[in-house]
Design a protein around this motif. Structure first.
Motif, PDB file in Angstrom:
ATOM      1  N   LYS A   1       0.837  -1.203   0.000  1.00  0.00           N
ATOM      2  CA  LYS A   1       0.000   0.000   0.000  1.00  0.00           C
ATOM      3  C   LYS A   1       0.872   1.254   0.000  1.00  0.00           C
ATOM      4  CE  LYS A   1      -3.616  -2.230   2.791  1.00  0.00           C
ATOM      5  NZ  LYS A   1      -4.466  -2.119   4.006  1.00  0.00           N
ATOM      6  N   LYS A   2       0.218   2.384  -0.279  1.00  0.00           N
ATOM      7  CA  LYS A   2       0.884   3.670  -0.108  1.00  0.00           C
ATOM      8  C   LYS A   2       0.969   3.982   1.379  1.00  0.00           C
ATOM      9  CE  LYS A   2       1.432   6.826  -2.751  1.00  0.00           C
ATOM     10  NZ  LYS A   2       2.663   7.421  -3.352  1.00  0.00           N
ATOM     11  N   THR A   3       2.082   4.523   1.789  1.00  0.00           N
ATOM     12  CA  THR A   3       2.261   4.882   3.206  1.00  0.00           C
ATOM     13  C   THR A   3       1.321   6.012   3.600  1.00  0.00           C
ATOM     14  OG1 THR A   3       4.582   4.244   3.104  1.00  0.00           O
ATOM     15  CG2 THR A   3       3.934   5.678   4.896  1.00  0.00           C
ATOM     16  N   ASP A   4       0.704   5.863   4.761  1.00  0.00           N
ATOM     17  CA  ASP A   4      -0.195   6.871   5.319  1.00  0.00           C
ATOM     18  C   ASP A   4       0.027   6.869   6.831  1.00  0.00           C
ATOM     19  OD1 ASP A   4      -2.236   8.522   6.103  1.00  0.00           O
ATOM     20  OD2 ASP A   4      -3.861   7.168   5.536  1.00  0.00           O
ATOM     21  N   ALA A   5       0.368   8.019   7.393  1.00  0.00           N
ATOM     22  CA  ALA A   5       0.711   8.099   8.816  1.00  0.00           C
ATOM     23  C   ALA A   5      -0.426   7.612   9.706  1.00  0.00           C
ATOM     24  CB  ALA A   5       1.094   9.527   9.189  1.00  0.00           C
ATOM     25  N   SER A   6      -1.668   7.979   9.400  1.00  0.00           N
ATOM     26  CA  SER A   6      -2.780   7.564  10.252  1.00  0.00           C
ATOM     27  C   SER A   6      -2.941   6.050  10.220  1.00  0.00           C
ATOM     28  CB  SER A   6      -4.081   8.251   9.823  1.00  0.00           C
ATOM     29  OG  SER A   6      -4.386   7.985   8.476  1.00  0.00           O
ATOM     30  N   ARG A   7      -2.690   5.428   9.070  1.00  0.00           N
ATOM     31  CA  ARG A   7      -2.763   3.966   8.976  1.00  0.00           C
ATOM     32  C   ARG A   7      -1.663   3.316   9.815  1.00  0.00           C
ATOM     33  NH1 ARG A   7      -2.155   3.049   3.456  1.00  0.00           N
ATOM     34  NH2 ARG A   7      -4.260   3.878   3.270  1.00  0.00           N
ATOM     35  N   ILE A   8      -0.498   3.911   9.837  1.00  0.00           N
ATOM     36  CA  ILE A   8       0.613   3.374  10.631  1.00  0.00           C
ATOM     37  C   ILE A   8       0.281   3.455  12.130  1.00  0.00           C
ATOM     38  CG2 ILE A   8       3.012   3.772  11.331  1.00  0.00           C
ATOM     39  CD1 ILE A   8       3.531   4.614   8.395  1.00  0.00           C
ATOM     40  N   TYR A   9      -0.298   4.585  12.554  1.00  0.00           N
ATOM     41  CA  TYR A   9      -0.727   4.686  13.959  1.00  0.00           C
ATOM     42  C   TYR A   9      -1.756   3.601  14.265  1.00  0.00           C
ATOM     43  CZ  TYR A   9       1.601   9.205  14.561  1.00  0.00           C
ATOM     44  OH  TYR A   9       2.543  10.211  14.662  1.00  0.00           O
ATOM     45  N   GLY A  10      -2.664   3.357  13.316  1.00  0.00           N
ATOM     46  CA  GLY A  10      -3.671   2.325  13.513  1.00  0.00           C
ATOM     47  C   GLY A  10      -3.070   0.941  13.667  1.00  0.00           C
ATOM     48  N   LEU A  11      -2.093   0.624  12.835  1.00  0.00           N
ATOM     49  CA  LEU A  11      -1.428  -0.684  12.902  1.00  0.00           C
ATOM     50  C   LEU A  11      -0.673  -0.848  14.222  1.00  0.00           C
ATOM     51  CD1 LEU A  11      -0.075  -0.765   9.244  1.00  0.00           C
ATOM     52  CD2 LEU A  11      -1.658  -2.440  10.206  1.00  0.00           C
ATOM     53  N   GLU A  12       0.033   0.191  14.635  1.00  0.00           N
ATOM     54  CA  GLU A  12       0.795   0.105  15.880  1.00  0.00           C
ATOM     55  C   GLU A  12      -0.119  -0.017  17.099  1.00  0.00           C
ATOM     56  OE1 GLU A  12       4.423   0.462  17.122  1.00  0.00           O
ATOM     57  OE2 GLU A  12       4.155  -0.860  15.417  1.00  0.00           O
ATOM     58  N   LEU A  13      -1.213   0.722  17.098  1.00  0.00           N
ATOM     59  CA  LEU A  13      -2.149   0.637  18.222  1.00  0.00           C
ATOM     60  C   LEU A  13      -2.826  -0.727  18.253  1.00  0.00           C
ATOM     61  CD1 LEU A  13      -3.703   4.206  18.056  1.00  0.00           C
ATOM     62  CD2 LEU A  13      -2.308   3.290  19.915  1.00  0.00           C
ATOM     63  N   GLU A  14      -3.133  -1.276  17.093  1.00  0.00           N
ATOM     64  CA  GLU A  14      -3.696  -2.626  17.048  1.00  0.00           C
ATOM     65  C   GLU A  14      -2.703  -3.635  17.604  1.00  0.00           C
ATOM     66  OE1 GLU A  14      -6.669  -5.588  15.824  1.00  0.00           O
ATOM     67  OE2 GLU A  14      -6.676  -3.452  16.333  1.00  0.00           O
ATOM     68  N   HIS A  15      -1.438  -3.461  17.273  1.00  0.00           N
ATOM     69  CA  HIS A  15      -0.382  -4.359  17.745  1.00  0.00           C
ATOM     70  C   HIS A  15      -0.278  -4.332  19.265  1.00  0.00           C
ATOM     71  CE1 HIS A  15       3.421  -6.558  17.595  1.00  0.00           C
ATOM     72  NE2 HIS A  15       3.928  -5.648  18.404  1.00  0.00           N
ATOM     73  N   MET A  16      -0.442  -3.145  19.851  1.00  0.00           N
ATOM     74  CA  MET A  16      -0.236  -3.008  21.290  1.00  0.00           C
ATOM     75  C   MET A  16      -1.504  -3.157  22.129  1.00  0.00           C
ATOM     76  SD  MET A  16       2.654  -0.002  21.663  1.00  0.00           S
ATOM     77  CE  MET A  16       2.288   1.027  20.250  1.00  0.00           C
TER      78      MET A  16
END
Length: 361
Positions: free
Chosen positions: A129-144
């Motif tokens: 996918k194209k990088t998107d900061a909000s998506r990255i925050y979503g992935l990290e929060l899901e991980h934690m």
């Protein structure tokens, strides 16, 4: 309320800030990869992908010129090795790129890569996918903060996500939910309440039925169902609090009816409290990592001023915490929301400790 009124027509992609980039590098999320999202856009043709019932899946299978195909295949095998193994080329001879599919539906417009092991025909997927900061925050929060760990990589403007296995929520609701036993329906209702609460707490929006999967887990003599988010594009962007509560999307109507039919009000409250307590424990156990992410998010731009003001006001009305009225960024709103959950859990825990000590003395 219709989804059109709940959601903005299109969410913009937000660039990765220097601080977020450093965070990703520190936690080994940022790794150099040999192919970019833009490279996969150079396909020379495509065909529509249909499901087993000859329905359009909204994916197209793309193909590349003979000149480019080998280089793309080799690069995708390398990405698979980096994502799932040690990044070496040793396993490439056993891998085959069976398909590259492209989805034009939604914000992320992902590529789905199917990799097959030619020795045993086992296969798996990953997404580009194209990088998107909000998506990255979503992935990290899901991980934690969820029960599930996530594996993903970021390099410049390209995001690589592992596939999350499960039955798409819309397919499950249509084809499998009617066949579930009454105890299974009650367990699904409980899981939906917990999923709904978890999404609201960590501000993950747009959990319509096709944005999560149902995962059946066989446990002794029965099946337990889990619900997992698979789309993290709408992390901390929208202004309406309802967007972060799956119960308000019409696609989830049957799940909401299941809750109404199977659970008493006291049970719903109990499961909400359980989920808030579990999330609070995960916040505490994530320690420095989640503190770093929240601190970075507070300085980042992942929404607009109108949405920030609206969401902060609506959460204030729910919590009566005046600090929400001072929020300047979506990161501020998220930070306060997580603090509110953690603080309530700690206050209750401390009260129980004091009461126990009084009984002992």
């Amino acid at each position: 309320m219709s989804d059109e009124k709940l959601m903005s027509k299109k969410k913009p992609a937000f660039s990765v800030s220097k601080k977020l980039d450093e965070y990703l590098s520190y936690y080994s999320r940022k790794i150099e990869i040999p192919i970019f999202y833009e490279d996969l856009l150079r396909f020379s043709g495509s065909v529509t992908v249909y499901d087993s019932n000859d329905q359009d899946t909204l994916w197209i299978r793309v193909y590349y010129s003979e000149f480019e195909r080998k280089e793309i295949d080799d690069s995708l095998k390398k990405v698979y090795s980096i994502l799932h193994s040690d990044g070496s080329n040793n396993i490439h001879q056993y891998l085959n790129v069976d398909a590259v599919d492209f989805c034009t539906f939604g914000n992320s417009k992902p590529f789905r890569i199917k990799i097959r092991n030619i020795l045993n025909d086992n296969f798996t997927y990953f997404y580009v996918k194209k990088t998107d900061a909000s998506r990255i925050y979503g992935l990290e929060l899901e991980h934690m903060l969820s029960p599930y760990n996530l594996n993903f990589l970021v390099y410049k403007d390209t995001l690589i996500e592992e596939h999350i296995a499960g039955i798409p929520g819309d397919e499950f609701i249509k084809n499998m939910l009617p066949k579930c036993s009454e105890p299974e329906k009650a367990q699904l209702a409980k899981e939906f309440v917990k999923f709904n609460e978890r999404c609201m707490i960590r501000l993950l929006g747009d959990m319509r039925s096709y944005n999560y999967v149902i995962v059946p887990v066989h446990d002794f003599d029965h099946v337990v169902y889990r619900i997992r988010a698979i789309d993290f594009d709408q992390q901390c962007f929208e202004g309406k609090l309802k967007v972060y509560r799956p119960q308000f999307f019409k696609e989830n109507y049957q799940m909401v009816e299941l809750v109404r039919g199977k659970l008493l009000r006291d049970s719903v409250d109990q499961y909400k409290l359980e989920e808030r307590s579990i999330v609070a424990k995960r916040i505490l156990s994530s320690g420095v990592r989640i503190k770093k992410l929240r601190r970075i998010c507070k300085t980042d731009i992942i929404s607009n001023e109108e949405n920030i003001k609206m969401l902060a006001e609506q959460i204030y009305e729910l919590t009566l915490d005046v600090n929400f009225k001072q929020c300047k960024t979506m990161g501020d709103v998220l930070d306060l929301a997580l603090n509110f959950v953690k603080r309530n859990y700690e206050d209750v825990s401390m009260k129980q400790i004091i009461e126990q000590n009084i009984k002992i003395s």
